[in-house]
Design a protein around this motif. Structure first.
Motif, mmCIF file in Angstrom:
data_model
loop_
_atom_site.group_PDB
_atom_site.id
_atom_site.type_symbol
_atom_site.label_atom_id
_atom_site.label_comp_id
_atom_site.label_asym_id
_atom_site.label_seq_id
_atom_site.Cartn_x
_atom_site.Cartn_y
_atom_site.Cartn_z
ATOM 1 N N UNK A 292 0.817 -1.200 0.000
ATOM 2 C CA UNK A 292 0.000 0.000 0.000
ATOM 3 C C UNK A 292 0.853 1.253 0.000
ATOM 4 N N UNK A 293 0.234 2.354 -0.408
ATOM 5 C CA UNK A 293 0.929 3.640 -0.340
ATOM 6 C C UNK A 293 1.095 4.019 1.135
ATOM 7 N N UNK A 294 2.094 4.836 1.404
ATOM 8 C CA UNK A 294 2.319 5.278 2.773
ATOM 9 C C UNK A 294 1.383 6.433 3.113
ATOM 10 N N UNK A 295 0.098 6.099 3.188
ATOM 11 C CA UNK A 295 -0.908 7.129 3.465
ATOM 12 C C UNK A 295 -2.075 6.485 4.217
ATOM 13 N N UNK A 296 -2.783 7.277 5.021
ATOM 14 C CA UNK A 296 -4.054 6.761 5.532
ATOM 15 C C UNK A 296 -4.979 6.463 4.346
ATOM 16 N N UNK A 297 -5.871 5.489 4.521
ATOM 17 C CA UNK A 297 -6.761 5.097 3.424
ATOM 18 C C UNK A 297 -7.866 6.158 3.261
ATOM 19 N N UNK A 298 -8.011 6.691 2.058
ATOM 20 C CA UNK A 298 -9.058 7.699 1.833
ATOM 21 C C UNK A 298 -10.429 7.062 1.566
ATOM 22 N N UNK A 299 -11.444 7.873 1.651
ATOM 23 C CA UNK A 299 -12.808 7.377 1.467
ATOM 24 C C UNK A 299 -13.191 7.170 0.001
ATOM 25 N N UNK A 300 -12.935 8.172 -0.819
ATOM 26 C CA UNK A 300 -13.442 8.178 -2.192
ATOM 27 C C UNK A 300 -12.916 6.992 -3.008
ATOM 28 N N UNK A 301 -13.826 6.248 -3.691
ATOM 29 C CA UNK A 301 -13.418 5.008 -4.363
ATOM 30 C C UNK A 301 -12.149 5.072 -5.222
ATOM 31 N N UNK A 302 -12.019 6.037 -6.142
ATOM 32 C CA UNK A 302 -10.783 6.000 -6.946
ATOM 33 C C UNK A 302 -9.536 6.215 -6.098
ATOM 34 N N UNK A 303 -9.661 7.043 -5.063
ATOM 35 C CA UNK A 303 -8.499 7.275 -4.199
ATOM 36 C C UNK A 303 -8.165 6.019 -3.404
ATOM 37 N N UNK A 304 -9.209 5.383 -2.882
ATOM 38 C CA UNK A 304 -8.956 4.168 -2.096
ATOM 39 C C UNK A 304 -8.286 3.105 -2.969
ATOM 40 N N UNK A 305 -8.819 2.908 -4.168
ATOM 41 C CA UNK A 305 -8.243 1.895 -5.063
ATOM 42 C C UNK A 305 -6.785 2.183 -5.378
#
Lengths: 325, 323
Positions: A292-305
């Protein structure tokens, strides 16, 4: 062989074990009439009653602490943490108590305790309901860490975990609950510390756990005409069957480790370390980790994917590695 | 006094055991430190003896005790072997935890001692688990959970008392309020005048008592134990007390001298002793004999600890690698 869902495989494992051993009890939030938020405990409350299916307030420290105290005094608790993210509020009980008290007592007390939880992104629940935290527990001596990828493993590994005398962090994946797989009838176990070659291949070793096993197999299928991919599922991260991975690398000369957790400080690095130490001369290209990317998981579908490896990312990375000299 | 003579004399002897054990442990610890052998943090129970002794005098051998970082007194009062406690303090293989735990981690399942804890407030949920176990197995065991005023400000306090009350668990919570969390006065850490009255928030009985009066502690705990053994649920008892030494021997004393002296004058041991002499339960000669017996026991424990081997590194590595 009959096909059942991962969630039902877990349910069967627990039910069979509870029938076998009256000292096993369940503790957690909303595990009573509802049967757990994902239905792992479906009908168990009706069958075993509130004595053995103990629904609690939202008090994670007390859930794990109760399990710790009960395990020390002769019971075999299965504690549920609804989302692995919530275990943060109980970390003292997990890390300082469950993992250590048997050791710190010089073996005077035992800790036969299973903490069942589930993790992973993919359901658009944002950063406090989507983390992959297995590395935290792998890094804590005293805990075993189990991550089943199939209904077969879910059932066999959960039964082994319940019978183990050490604390086990049993990490399920939310997106696997309703996937079906073959599960034979009768009594059998999957031992802790035994990796499985999920697909044989000769060109590259791909190590994956949990949901990523399925992505890896899909990628291998896509690549099958050009690259022969071997997919290995360690199934348990502690204890770790590194020998099977090393043997595979000696055959393929290349390795890619997949996980959804961020790559930084992730479990992939541990595989790279051990492969580098034990099979360096066999490597034809640098060992790689796709995580995974070194980021908190975002909500919006394309961002999460975009934050976790997708099948096409795996396909791309495998091609890249195989091209490397 | 409606407690039998044998039990009263036993209580006095155990108070002396704790006092003299702590003095001996302190002496050895300081000597070790002088010799460059620093053995962790040592938390003395001196001044609080009446609480462990009063409470444990109400318990049976198989009842559980959940202890704290300041746990030598609890271990001794529950019937712990002084030799093995002292050996543990010295990091020896013969210690209760085979040198893996040290002073703060004394376990002996045979006498229901479920360990001290290095994490303030961590014992409360564990006590819930032990009490749950007894309820589940339908034994009549009770769990006594000791904790300090410092632990009373952790979230685990709330989670545990809430569940204990909901499930009517066989547990007695004993808050040893020695007025300081390390060096911070309880008046700066606890928003209300006391901890005991919080019981009403959980619908359970609560008491605030003089923790230096061993008879009062034992009578109060006795009632709570009786209540909880018959399925009526938990009680919270706050015992007001004072530790004579700093939090541990690496922390500088910050409390006012006059305050320390004031509390030393309320020493729970002579107070109890005077009462027993007045009531003709024991005489001075018997007390002297008792003390010399305890001193002999300490000498034997010291010899045992010093002659005991340190744990083997090889065996330890094998054990660790096996997991």
């Amino acid at each position: 062989m009959r096909e059942i869902r991962y969630v039902d495989a877990l349910n069967k494992a627990i039910r069979e074990e509870m029938i076998r051993d009256g000292n096993i009890f369940l503790i957690g939030e909303d595990i009573g009439p509802l049967g757990g938020t994902f239905g792992v405990y479906k009908d168990l409350f009706r069958e075993f009653g509130e004595k053995r299916v103990r629904q609690t307030p939202i008090s994670e420290s007390a859930i794990i602490g109760t399990a710790v105290g009960a395990a020390m005094t002769g019971l075999r608790p299965i504690a549920e943490i609804m989302y692995i993210d919530f275990i943060t509020t109980a970390m003292d009980q997990v890390i300082n108590q469950a993992a250590k008290l048997s050791f710190m007592s010089g073996g005077n007390v035992q800790m036969p305790l299973v903490i069942r939880t589930q993790q992973g992104p993919g359901t658009r629940e944002a950063a406090q309901h989507s983390q992959n935290l297995e590395a935290w527990f792998v890094h804590t001596p005293g805990l075993k860490v189990v991550m089943p990828s199939s209904p077969y493993d879910a059932k066999g590994l959960l039964k082994s975990s319940i019978r183990d005398n050490s604390p086990v962090i049993f990490i399920e994946h939310r997106l696997l609950y309703f996937k079906k797989g073959s599960v034979p009838e009768g009594e059998w176990l999957v031992p802790l510390g035994e990796a499985e070659v999920k697909k044989e291949g000769n060109d590259i070793t791909v190590v994956a756990t949990s949901l990523m096993v399925h992505q890896a197999l899909e990628a291998a299928e896509i690549l099958s005409k050009e690259i022969s991919v071997e997919v290995i599922d360690p199934r348990t991260l502690v204890p770790l069957d590194i020998e099977k991975v090393i043997a595979s690398v000696k055959k393929t000369g290349r390795i890619l480790i997949l996980h959804e957790a961020p790559v930084r400080g992730g479990i992939g690095a541990e595989f790279v370390r051990q492969v580098t130490e034990k099979a360096f001369d066999y490597l034809d290209s640098p060992p790689r980790v796709l995580g995974g990317l070194n980021t908190p998981i975002p909500f919006s579908p394309p961002l999460e994917n975009a934050c976790v490896p997708q099948v096409e990312d795996i396909v791309g990375m495998v091609k890249e590695i195989v091209k490397e000299k | 006094m409606d407690i039998n003579r044998e039990r009263l004399i036993g209580m006095l002897k155990t108070m002396y055991k704790i006092r003299l054990f702590e003095e001996r442990a302190k002496k050895l610890y300081k000597a070790g430190m002088m010799a460059g052998n620093f053995l962790g943090a040592l938390h003395s129970y001196i001044g609080q003896e009446a609480i462990a002794v009063g409470a444990c005098s109400c318990l049976k051998k198989d009842d559980y005790v959940v202890s704290t970082h300041r746990g030598h007194g609890h271990a001794i009062a529950k019937g712990g072997d002084i030799k093995r406690i002292l050996a543990e303090l010295q990091g020896k293989e013969t210690g209760y935890s085979r040198g893996r735990g040290g002073s703060m981690h004394l376990f002996d399942l045979k006498i229901g001692l479920l360990g001290g804890n290095g994490i303030v407030g961590a014992g409360l949920p564990i006590a819930i688990g032990a009490a749950f176990s007894s309820q589940y197995k339908k034994t009549s065991q009770v769990t006594v959970c000791f904790f300090g005023d410092g632990a009373a400000t952790q979230g685990t306090f709330h989670e545990s008392l809430n569940i204990a009350s909901l499930w009517k668990l066989p547990v007695v919570f004993i808050c040893e309020n020695n007025l300081y969390a390390v060096t911070t006065p309880a008046s700066e850490t606890i928003a209300t005048p006391n901890v005991g009255e919080r019981a009403s928030a959980y619908g359970i009985p609560g008491k605030v008592i003089d923790g230096n009066d061993v008879l009062l502690v034992s009578a109060t705990v006795e009632e709570a134990v009786k209540r909880t053994r018959t399925g009526k649920g938990p009680t919270l008892i706050e015992c007001r007390t004072y530790r004579w030494d700093p939090h541990c021997f690496v922390i500088t004393e910050t409390r006012p001298k006059e305050e320390i002296e004031e509390w030393k004058a309320k020493d729970p041991i002579p107070r109890f002793e005077r009462k027993l002499v007045e009531e003709k339960i024991i005489n001075q000669e018997e007390i002297e004999r008792m003390k010399s017996e305890v001193i002999k026991e300490m000498d034997a424990a010291e010899k045992f600890a010093q002659e005991s081997p340190l744990p083997s590194v090889e065996t330890f590595k094998e054990e660790v690698c096996a997991k």
